[in-house]
Write a protein that holds these residues in place. Structure first.
Motif, PDB file in Angstrom:
ATOM      1  N   LEU A 135       0.827  -1.204   0.000  1.00 44.94           N
ATOM      2  CA  LEU A 135       0.000   0.000   0.000  1.00 44.94           C
ATOM      3  C   LEU A 135       0.866   1.260   0.000  1.00 44.94           C
ATOM      4  N   GLY A 136       1.900   1.263   0.840  1.00 42.64           N
ATOM      5  CA  GLY A 136       2.803   2.415   0.876  1.00 42.64           C
ATOM      6  C   GLY A 136       3.491   2.648  -0.457  1.00 42.64           C
ATOM      7  N   MET A 137       3.910   1.563  -1.100  1.00 44.86           N
ATOM      8  CA  MET A 137       4.586   1.683  -2.391  1.00 44.86           C
ATOM      9  C   MET A 137       3.645   2.247  -3.452  1.00 44.86           C
ATOM     10  N   ILE A 138       2.398   1.758  -3.495  1.00 48.44           N
ATOM     11  CA  ILE A 138       1.432   2.243  -4.474  1.00 48.44           C
ATOM     12  C   ILE A 138       1.135   3.727  -4.252  1.00 48.44           C
ATOM     13  N   LEU A 139       0.953   4.125  -2.995  1.00 48.04           N
ATOM     14  CA  LEU A 139       0.684   5.535  -2.699  1.00 48.04           C
ATOM     15  C   LEU A 139       1.884   6.408  -3.063  1.00 48.04           C
ATOM     16  N   ASN A 140       3.095   5.886  -2.858  1.00 46.70           N
ATOM     17  CA  ASN A 140       4.289   6.634  -3.244  1.00 46.70           C
ATOM     18  C   ASN A 140       4.373   6.831  -4.757  1.00 46.70           C
ATOM     19  N   PHE A 141       3.803   5.883  -5.526  1.00 49.88           N
ATOM     20  CA  PHE A 141       3.805   6.003  -6.980  1.00 49.88           C
ATOM     21  C   PHE A 141       3.038   7.242  -7.454  1.00 49.88           C
ATOM     22  N   THR A 142       2.066   7.691  -6.657  1.00 52.62           N
ATOM     23  CA  THR A 142       1.187   8.772  -7.110  1.00 52.62           C
ATOM     24  C   THR A 142       1.838  10.146  -7.007  1.00 52.62           C
ATOM     25  N   GLY A 143       3.019  10.226  -6.385  1.00 54.33           N
ATOM     26  CA  GLY A 143       3.748  11.492  -6.408  1.00 54.33           C
ATOM     27  C   GLY A 143       3.963  12.117  -5.045  1.00 54.33           C
ATOM     28  N   THR A 144       4.724  13.201  -5.064  1.00 53.09           N
ATOM     29  CA  THR A 144       5.138  13.880  -3.837  1.00 53.09           C
ATOM     30  C   THR A 144       3.959  14.473  -3.084  1.00 53.09           C
ATOM     31  N   LYS A 145       2.949  14.972  -3.802  1.00 53.18           N
ATOM     32  CA  LYS A 145       1.828  15.617  -3.122  1.00 53.18           C
ATOM     33  C   LYS A 145       1.062  14.626  -2.248  1.00 53.18           C
ATOM     34  N   THR A 146       0.910  13.395  -2.741  1.00 53.34           N
ATOM     35  CA  THR A 146       0.255  12.371  -1.926  1.00 53.34           C
ATOM     36  C   THR A 146       1.075  12.081  -0.678  1.00 53.34           C
ATOM     37  N   LEU A 147       2.386  11.944  -0.858  1.00 48.76           N
ATOM     38  CA  LEU A 147       3.275  11.707   0.278  1.00 48.76           C
ATOM     39  C   LEU A 147       3.157  12.850   1.279  1.00 48.76           C
ATOM     40  N   ALA A 302      10.155   6.506   0.616  1.00 54.13           N
ATOM     41  CA  ALA A 302      10.522   7.704  -0.150  1.00 54.13           C
ATOM     42  C   ALA A 302      12.004   8.018   0.016  1.00 54.13           C
ATOM     43  N   SER A 303      12.498   7.905   1.249  1.00 56.40           N
ATOM     44  CA  SER A 303      13.906   8.206   1.514  1.00 56.40           C
ATOM     45  C   SER A 303      14.821   7.244   0.767  1.00 56.40           C
ATOM     46  N   ALA A 304      14.529   5.944   0.854  1.00 57.62           N
ATOM     47  CA  ALA A 304      15.374   4.945   0.199  1.00 57.62           C
ATOM     48  C   ALA A 304      15.321   5.068  -1.322  1.00 57.62           C
ATOM     49  N   ALA A 324      17.246   5.351 -12.629  1.00 59.79           N
ATOM     50  CA  ALA A 324      17.250   6.808 -12.775  1.00 59.79           C
ATOM     51  C   ALA A 324      16.005   7.322 -13.488  1.00 59.79           C
ATOM     52  N   LYS A 325      15.134   6.415 -13.938  1.00 58.72           N
ATOM     53  CA  LYS A 325      13.930   6.837 -14.641  1.00 58.72           C
ATOM     54  C   LYS A 325      12.880   7.351 -13.665  1.00 58.72           C
ATOM     55  N   MET A 326      12.176   8.405 -14.090  1.00 62.46           N
ATOM     56  CA  MET A 326      11.110   8.999 -13.285  1.00 62.46           C
ATOM     57  C   MET A 326       9.772   8.781 -13.985  1.00 62.46           C
ATOM     58  N   MET A 327       8.743   8.483 -13.184  1.00 63.17           N
ATOM     59  CA  MET A 327       7.370   8.390 -13.680  1.00 63.17           C
ATOM     60  C   MET A 327       6.493   9.145 -12.692  1.00 63.17           C
ATOM     61  N   ASN A 328       5.713  10.083 -13.216  1.00 64.64           N
ATOM     62  CA  ASN A 328       4.869  10.917 -12.356  1.00 64.64           C
ATOM     63  C   ASN A 328       5.715  11.647 -11.310  1.00 64.64           C
ATOM     64  N   HIS A 329       6.899  12.067 -11.722  1.00 62.78           N
ATOM     65  CA  HIS A 329       7.833  12.810 -10.876  1.00 62.78           C
ATOM     66  C   HIS A 329       8.323  11.994  -9.677  1.00 62.78           C
ATOM     67  N   THR A 330       8.239  10.668  -9.739  1.00 62.38           N
ATOM     68  CA  THR A 330       8.749   9.817  -8.662  1.00 62.38           C
ATOM     69  C   THR A 330       9.623   8.711  -9.258  1.00 62.38           C
ATOM     70  N   PRO A 331      10.659   8.268  -8.520  1.00 58.67           N
ATOM     71  CA  PRO A 331      11.529   7.192  -8.995  1.00 58.67           C
ATOM     72  C   PRO A 331      10.880   5.823  -8.780  1.00 58.67           C
ATOM     73  N   VAL A 332      10.005   5.444  -9.704  1.00 53.12           N
ATOM     74  CA  VAL A 332       9.162   4.255  -9.521  1.00 53.12           C
ATOM     75  C   VAL A 332       9.986   2.980  -9.394  1.00 53.12           C
ATOM     76  N   TRP A 333      10.928   2.743 -10.318  1.00 51.30           N
ATOM     77  CA  TRP A 333      11.666   1.479 -10.298  1.00 51.30           C
ATOM     78  C   TRP A 333      12.605   1.394  -9.100  1.00 51.30           C
ATOM     79  N   ASN A 335      11.798   2.573  -6.235  1.00 52.13           N
ATOM     80  CA  ASN A 335      10.853   2.211  -5.171  1.00 52.13           C
ATOM     81  C   ASN A 335      10.551   0.724  -5.185  1.00 52.13           C
ATOM     82  N   VAL A 336      10.353   0.181  -6.392  1.00 55.08           N
ATOM     83  CA  VAL A 336      10.066  -1.256  -6.519  1.00 55.08           C
ATOM     84  C   VAL A 336      11.238  -2.093  -6.013  1.00 55.08           C
TER      85      VAL A 336
END
Length: 495
Positions: A135-147, A302-304, A324-333, A335-336
């Motif tokens: 759940l935390g990972m999915i919410l982090n995917f949505t971007g900084t504003k959600t965080l 988010a920190s890691a 190093a790729k960004m999606m929705n202004h977040t480092p998705v891969w 995070n994964v």
């Protein structure tokens, strides 16, 4: 991120509610009520470290935090090893936070009036912890504003849960005098209390870290050179104050304190709350705890992920092109990858439940070593002539604070590296924290020697002295230009 959101991120990474819930029983069963004093000891030491970090981040407000600071203060090789150690800390922290919170989360849904606190099986613990990671990972995917929103809501909920509950317990449910905090309650080892007290150090050491997360998202904060130092210092001060308040409230309200110290109550806080604020009060607190644990996990994720992204952006990490790729202004891969490793640790604890506190000890030692590597790099740069030139500076107190932070950090690392007092454990188990760090350092060092990632990067490094001089020179030029402009305006006004 606003100042409030940035403070919330660091505060929820530190999370007094999460850390007190996680370490309360362990601290009391190891050293009794005086174990609370570790929160004060560690809080004072970590405030020195936060001041050193504040000077550095004010000069280098760059995503990646510790990695970028070490790179600019020393060089790429040093930054690589530091970040490898710190990354191991955060990956373990994500898993342990989710595991420590699983009991509270599960009991929110399965506890009844007849059985408000249900013993959680290893399987249920693993499932709930994995669900929190996902759940935390999915919410982090949505971007900084959600965080930012979840961090802000989590901070408000956590302060309410810590302060409101702690105040209620202290005023209306106190069953012991304050002198209990000087009562060791039979925890001495062969008549000597000091080994027991040292053994409870994790109570404070596990709590007072996370403020560095404020700097990990520096590129997502407006005016970071001013905002992040404030957020770091507030995180330590408010976090420690809240933790002391909460810990003291639970101790003074515990109806069965002797049994808790004897280690016969494995999960005492739900029991204390049930007997003081009732079933529905316990449910409300568990809901607050759910939000706090989730926000804490999200902050660590988010920190890691930002650290891995910053690593990869400088072409310093295995698989840099992907991470190093960004999606929705977040480092998705990134995070994964981080969460995949944390999930493997959850599986390990499921298979070997007794390993939880051992990997938590290794986690803290890794984090504190990484902290001290930044402190050492800052002291080295200061000795080479660096005069901090950011928006925050300690001025003439800088050297004293830097040295004090180093002395404290060495003390903390020695305490965490000491073997367990439990002589029934194997030699490996007693030295598990140091063994774990040795594995991390050796693997990171071998990759550094073989792959030589620092040679693939052209990012700036070792420029702390020159960069500070350049900032001061530009500031001086700007001051002169403003003074000349003001002089011309005064002359024109006179004419």
């Amino acid at each position: 991120m606003s100042l409030w959101s940035n403070l919330a991120l660091g505060f929820l990474y530190l999370s007094p509610l999460v850390s007190v819930v996680s370490m309360f029983a362990q601290g009391l069963s190891t050293a009794g009520p005086p174990s609370m004093f570790w929160i004060i000891i560690v809080g004072c030491g970590q405030l020195l470290v936060a001041l050193v970090f504040s000077e550095v981040v004010a000069q280098y407000p760059i995503a990646g935090g510790l990695y970028q600071w070490a790179r600019r203060l020393w060089n790429g090789q040093y930054a690589w090893l530091l970040s490898w150690i710190y990354l191991s800390c955060v990956i373990v922290a994500i898993a342990t936070t989710a595991i420590f919170g699983s009991g509270f989360v599960a009991n929110l849904f399965v506890g009844t009036k007849e059985h408000p606190v249900v013993a959680i099986t290893p399987g249920m613990t693993a499932c709930v912890a994995a669900g929190m990671l996902l759940l935390g990972m999915i919410l982090n995917f949505t971007g900084t504003k959600t965080l930012a929103r979840i961090a802000g809501a989590g901070l408000a909920a956590e302060l309410l849960g810590v302060i409101a509950v702690g105040l209620y317990l202290l005023i209306f449910e106190r069953k012991h005098s304050f002198s209990v905090f000087f009562d060791t309650m039979g925890t001495s080892i062969n008549g000597n209390y000091m080994p027991a007290f040292i053994g409870a150090a994790l109570v404070g050491l596990f709590m007072v870290y996370g403020f560095e997360a404020c700097g990990e998202v520096a590129e997502e904060v407006p005016n970071p050179g001013r905002q992040i130092p404030k957020a770091m210092m507030l995180t330590v001060v408010v976090g420690c104050g809240s933790a002391i308040f909460s810990f003291a409230g639970y101790v003074l309200a515990a109806p069965d304190l002797t049994l808790i110290v004897a280690g016969k109550v494995l999960d005492p806080i739900p029991e204390i709350l049930y007997h003081t604020i009732g079933f529905w009060g316990l449910k409300a607190f568990q809901a607050v705890a759910l939000l706090s644990f989730l926000a804490c996990v999200m902050g660590q994720q988010a920190s890691a992920s930002r650290l891995v992204y910053s690593f990869a952006r400088d072409n310093m990490f295995p698989g840099s092109a992907v991470f190093a790729k960004m999606m929705n202004h977040t480092p998705v891969w990134a995070n994964v990858a981080v969460n995949s490793l944390s999930a493997l640790l959850i599986v390990l604890v499921y298979c070997v439940p007794s390993s939880l506190f051992r990997i938590a000890g290794m986690q803290m030692l890794a984090g504190y070593i990484a902290f001290q590597m930044v402190v050492i790099a800052a002291l080295r740069a200061r000795a080479k002539g660096r005069k901090p030139a950011g928006s925050f500076s300690l001025g003439k107190w800088g050297l004293a604070v830097n040295v004090g932070a180093l002395i404290y950090g060495i003390f903390a690392c020695v305490v965490m590296a000491m073997p367990s007092n439990d002589m029934s454990l194997s030699t490996l188990d007693r030295w598990i924290a140091l063994v774990g760090i040795a594995v991390v350092v050796v693997t990171g060092g071998l990759y550094l020697l073989i792959a030589r990632p620092h040679l693939r990067s052209s990012a700036p490094e070792g420029d702390a002295v020159e960069f500070a001089d350049m900032i001061r020179a530009k500031a001086h030029e700007t001051h002169i230009a403003k003074a000349q402009l003001a002089k011309r305006e005064r002359a024109e006004a006179t004419v």
